[in-house]
Design an enzyme around this catalytic site. Structure first.
Site, PDB file in Angstrom:
ATOM      1  N   ASP A 141      92.256 -16.664 -27.458  1.00  0.00           N
ATOM      2  CA  ASP A 141      93.141 -16.097 -28.485  1.00  0.00           C
ATOM      3  C   ASP A 141      94.249 -17.080 -28.839  1.00  0.00           C
ATOM      4  O   ASP A 141      94.629 -17.216 -30.004  1.00  0.00           O
ATOM      5  CB  ASP A 141      93.772 -14.779 -27.998  1.00  0.00           C
TER       6      ASP A 141
ATOM      7  N   ASP B 212      97.764 -22.704 -16.314  1.00  0.00           N
ATOM      8  CA  ASP B 212      99.113 -22.750 -16.897  1.00  0.00           C
ATOM      9  C   ASP B 212      99.297 -24.033 -17.693  1.00  0.00           C
ATOM     10  O   ASP B 212      99.850 -24.040 -18.795  1.00  0.00           O
ATOM     11  CB  ASP B 212     100.195 -22.564 -15.818  1.00  0.00           C
TER      12      ASP B 212
ATOM     13  N   LYS C 168      92.562 -21.963 -11.459  1.00  0.00           N
ATOM     14  CA  LYS C 168      93.864 -21.773 -10.793  1.00  0.00           C
ATOM     15  C   LYS C 168      93.599 -22.019  -9.312  1.00  0.00           C
ATOM     16  O   LYS C 168      93.896 -21.199  -8.449  1.00  0.00           O
ATOM     17  CB  LYS C 168      94.380 -20.343 -11.084  1.00  0.00           C
TER      18      LYS C 168
END
Ligand code: NAD
Length: 355
Positions: free
Chosen positions: A250, A222, A190
């Site tokens: 996950d 993102d 990021k």
């Protein structure tokens, strides 16, 4: 080859028993010793990671771990909660690299929530840094704000930090893993907002100079979250920090249909490792004999490959798992019309028979 067996809580004991049977069916000799961990250890010894369990884990070549946790421990002080055992093992064993392969088996394409063409043939590897980032950075805590939008109000804060050697060692792990695969690394950051992740990007780029045969791309987290469900097959190896890796791995696990299929490995610099399924202790189905043991059996295969140097045995287990899926055997989590529903123990026995 010494293996510490730590089944833990909930379905942990049921699924680890099957993995132990599979290891026992190989023509290899292991020294296996079992110990309590998590809630089970708390009940017996008053601590989720007793000294004797830690000593066993440290002295073994590898740890085969089930899962820990139960809602009934949620009110305990944080250091006594079952999940602290994993953090303690990571810390004491120096486990810094978490490998989570997300492989979609052809027979389970229909179990994913994504369209078959997006995930058919999927084989990606997420490598998560485990020791740094906002999960461990100090200082952290609660205080009364002296500045910001609401001076005088109560606030909480954590510290995101990474040192250069921490980023370098995980970058080396990722580039070396990519060399054994399709030679592409996506480093997720990021950097557009966070100083820590601009530094991450700079250091990964620097390390990449030693791996000219591997392609490196940088991606904001993102966008990575979006691309994982838009076109997951574009990835090969994904490397990222502790928090982004926690979340993205996950997400990636669900591409493959069931969390009950996904193994994981956490390694230190000596290739000593802790091997566990990606899922938790599933208290909702514990004791019913319906849990899927394949993630744990595949974790045992990863253990043979990474820590015990037994590639051939690892491949035999993976082939045996593939074979039971081809035979149409399914535990409840992956069961669908036209396949045969089996229990945890029946699935384990089928893998042993296929071996
Ligand atoms: P979970 O992974 O235990 O369960 C999520 C869902 O997936 C449940 O519906 C469960 O029945 C199902 N599931 C999980 N593993 C399965 C398997 N092998 N076969 C079939 N179905 C399976 O996550 P949770 O419910 O959020 O957490 C339960 C407990 O586990 C909590 O105490 C949590 O802290 C702990 N936990 C432990 C670990 C670990 O030991 N590494 C990881 C995650 C969660």
């Amino acid at each position: 080859m010494k293996i510490a067996i730590l089944p833990g809580d909930g379905i942990g004991t049921e699924i680890v028993a099957q993995a132990v049977n599979v290891l026992g069916a190989l023509d290899l000799r292991f020294e296996m010793e079992t110990a309590l961990v998590g809630g089970a250890a708390y009940e017996a010894h008053g601590h989720p990671l007793p000294e004797s369990t830690l000593k066993l884990a440290m002295s073994a070549d590898a740890v085969l771990f089930g899962a820990v946790g139960d809602w009934k421990y949620d009110k305990l002080d944080r250091p006594l909660r079952p999940e602290q055992a994993i953090l303690g093992l990571r810390k004491h064993m120096g486990l810094f690299a978490n490998f989570r392969p997300a492989i979609c088996y052809e027979q389970l394409v229909g179990a994913s929530s994504l369209k078959p063409e997006l995930i058919s043939g999927l084989d990606i590897l997420i490598i998560r840094e485990l020791t740094g980032d906002i999960y461990f950075g100090q200082p952290r805590g609660r205080r009364i704000a002296t500045d910001g939008h609401f001076p005088g109000a109560e606030e909480a804060f954590d510290t995101m930090r990474y040192s250069k050697p921490e980023i370098e060692r995980i970058a080396h792990v990722a580039f070396q893993a990519a060399r054994k695969r399709n030679r592409k690394v996506t480093s997720v950051d990021k950097a557009n907002v966070l100083e820590t992740f601009q530094f991450w990007k700079d250091v990964v780029t620097e390390v990449h100079a030693q791996y000219p045969d591997v392609e490196l791309e940088h991606m904001y987290v993102d966008n990575a979250a979006m691309q994982l469900v838009r076109a997951p097959k574009k990835f090969d190896v994904v490397v990222t920090g502790n928090m982004f890796g926690d979340i993205l791995s996950d997400e990636a696990s669900m591409l493959t249909g069931s969390i009950g299929m996904l193994p994981s490995a956490s390694l230190n610099s000596k290739n000593q490792g802790l091997y566990e399924p990606s899922h938790g202790s599933a208290p909702d189905i514990a004791g019913k004999g319906i849990a899927n043991p394949l993630a744990t059996i595949l974790s045992a295969a990863m253990m043979l490959r990474f820590s015990l140097n037994q590639e051939e045995a690892a491949q035999r287990i993976e082939a045996a798992v593939q074979r039971v899926l081809v035979q149409g055997l399914r535990t409840a989590d992956i069961h669908s019309a036209g396949t045969t529903l089996v229990s945890t123990a029946e699935m384990g026995q089928a893998v042993v028979a296929a071996l």
